[in-house]
Design an enzyme around this catalytic site. Sequence first.
Site, PDB file in Angstrom:
ATOM      1  N   ASP A  17     -14.571 -32.919 -55.713  1.00  0.00           N
ATOM      2  CA  ASP A  17     -15.177 -32.478 -56.966  1.00  0.00           C
ATOM      3  C   ASP A  17     -16.455 -31.714 -56.648  1.00  0.00           C
ATOM      4  O   ASP A  17     -17.414 -32.273 -56.105  1.00  0.00           O
ATOM      5  CB  ASP A  17     -15.482 -33.701 -57.840  1.00  0.00           C
ATOM      6  CG  ASP A  17     -15.832 -33.333 -59.278  1.00  0.00           C
ATOM      7  OD1 ASP A  17     -15.907 -32.127 -59.578  1.00  0.00           O
ATOM      8  OD2 ASP A  17     -16.056 -34.247 -60.083  1.00  0.00           O
ATOM      9  N   ASP A 115     -12.764 -26.629 -60.351  1.00  0.00           N
ATOM     10  CA  ASP A 115     -13.735 -27.204 -59.427  1.00  0.00           C
ATOM     11  C   ASP A 115     -13.338 -28.573 -58.877  1.00  0.00           C
ATOM     12  O   ASP A 115     -14.179 -29.294 -58.356  1.00  0.00           O
ATOM     13  CB  ASP A 115     -15.115 -27.300 -60.091  1.00  0.00           C
ATOM     14  CG  ASP A 115     -15.103 -28.159 -61.349  1.00  0.00           C
ATOM     15  OD1 ASP A 115     -14.011 -28.556 -61.790  1.00  0.00           O
ATOM     16  OD2 ASP A 115     -16.191 -28.411 -61.897  1.00  0.00           O
ATOM     17  N   GLU A 116     -12.056 -28.930 -58.960  1.00  0.00           N
ATOM     18  CA  GLU A 116     -11.649 -30.206 -58.379  1.00  0.00           C
ATOM     19  C   GLU A 116     -10.192 -30.164 -57.945  1.00  0.00           C
ATOM     20  O   GLU A 116      -9.380 -29.409 -58.481  1.00  0.00           O
ATOM     21  CB  GLU A 116     -11.898 -31.373 -59.323  1.00  0.00           C
ATOM     22  CG  GLU A 116     -11.101 -31.326 -60.598  1.00  0.00           C
ATOM     23  CD  GLU A 116     -11.324 -32.565 -61.461  1.00  0.00           C
ATOM     24  OE1 GLU A 116     -11.184 -33.691 -60.940  1.00  0.00           O
ATOM     25  OE2 GLU A 116     -11.614 -32.398 -62.661  1.00  0.00           O
TER      26      GLU A 116
END
Length: 361
Positions: A17, A115-116
């Site tokens: 993350d 974003d993860e």
Amino acid sequence: MSGSAGITGQRIILHADMDCFYAAVEMHDRPETAGKPVIVGADPAGGAGRGVVSTCSYEARAFGVKSAMPIGQAYRLCPDAVYLRPDMAKYAAVSAEIMGIFKSTGCRVQQVSIDEAFLDAGHAGSFPAARDLAVRLKQEIRERVGITCSFGVAPSKIVAKIASDYKKPDGLTVVTPEEVPAFLAPLSVRKIPGVGGKTGAQLEALEITTIGELATCDIQRLIGAFGRSAGLLREAALGQDESEVVERDEVKSISKETTFARDTDDPAEIAATMELLVTEVARSLAEEGLYFKTVTVRVRYTGFVSKTKAKSLLHNRNDEAAIRSSAGELLRELWDGKPIRRLGLRLSGLWKQDAGQQTLF
């Protein structure tokens, strides 16, 4: 044996993350903002802005600013912050580079947002080896991209996701199978992915505030309060999640909806909510590297009466401004001033640029 089990038979999942991703990318590109509160989102317009915060730096969070907060409220909390508009194309490019780093490890990679991602690290063979892999990935991301990333390493996806949030920012938390109960027990039930404000409040009303209390609660009591969801809540509290790390299927449409806590006819609240939906679908569009042609807005009024209106563009686009303009136009045409219960936004007619192709505009 599970598909995520390695040579030792252990399932080892990594959850990566990025830390305050949009803000981190901007701060890397703007060294002068180091140490300052940075807020990425709508124009605050001196406190009169109607959009929302997309994300913010940890310095801004110290003032009480958080994602999805109305930008006007953020401005009142932190008027001296550096305010920046989102640059989705730039974030998508950085995300693609990071996902490329993950895929270079030979792990199966499931990107779940811009974003993860989850990584199947079963082939590492042991949790110490998986930890070493996470350390190397953190270092490579820092050196090549210039931002930090938090990792969780665990035997299931749900525990890995909770672990990645445990020591943010720039964290690394390893939870072996035997450590799962002790790790989860003291944490708030709101740390369970999918337990939002409503479910969290329901659990707390039952005097269930920690994951450990949820894990040991009488199942019949949970069924009485949550029905079919009781079993899923219990499994989550026990860290049980057999779902595999899988590559994402081809996306045919992107949609986001939200239900208001109370039916509203407040133009500012409706506009801020639409801005949040625009930001979310733009994020998904960038994450997938897609271009859209049709924008659809759906409004559900009090009494469950729904209206839907769509607009198709002449050419496929991938910019947030085009989504915002079309969504705003459709909402103005749809909304008759009556209280709204639910608001939705959908992108369709999606197209993905092949390698070597030129853009359409």
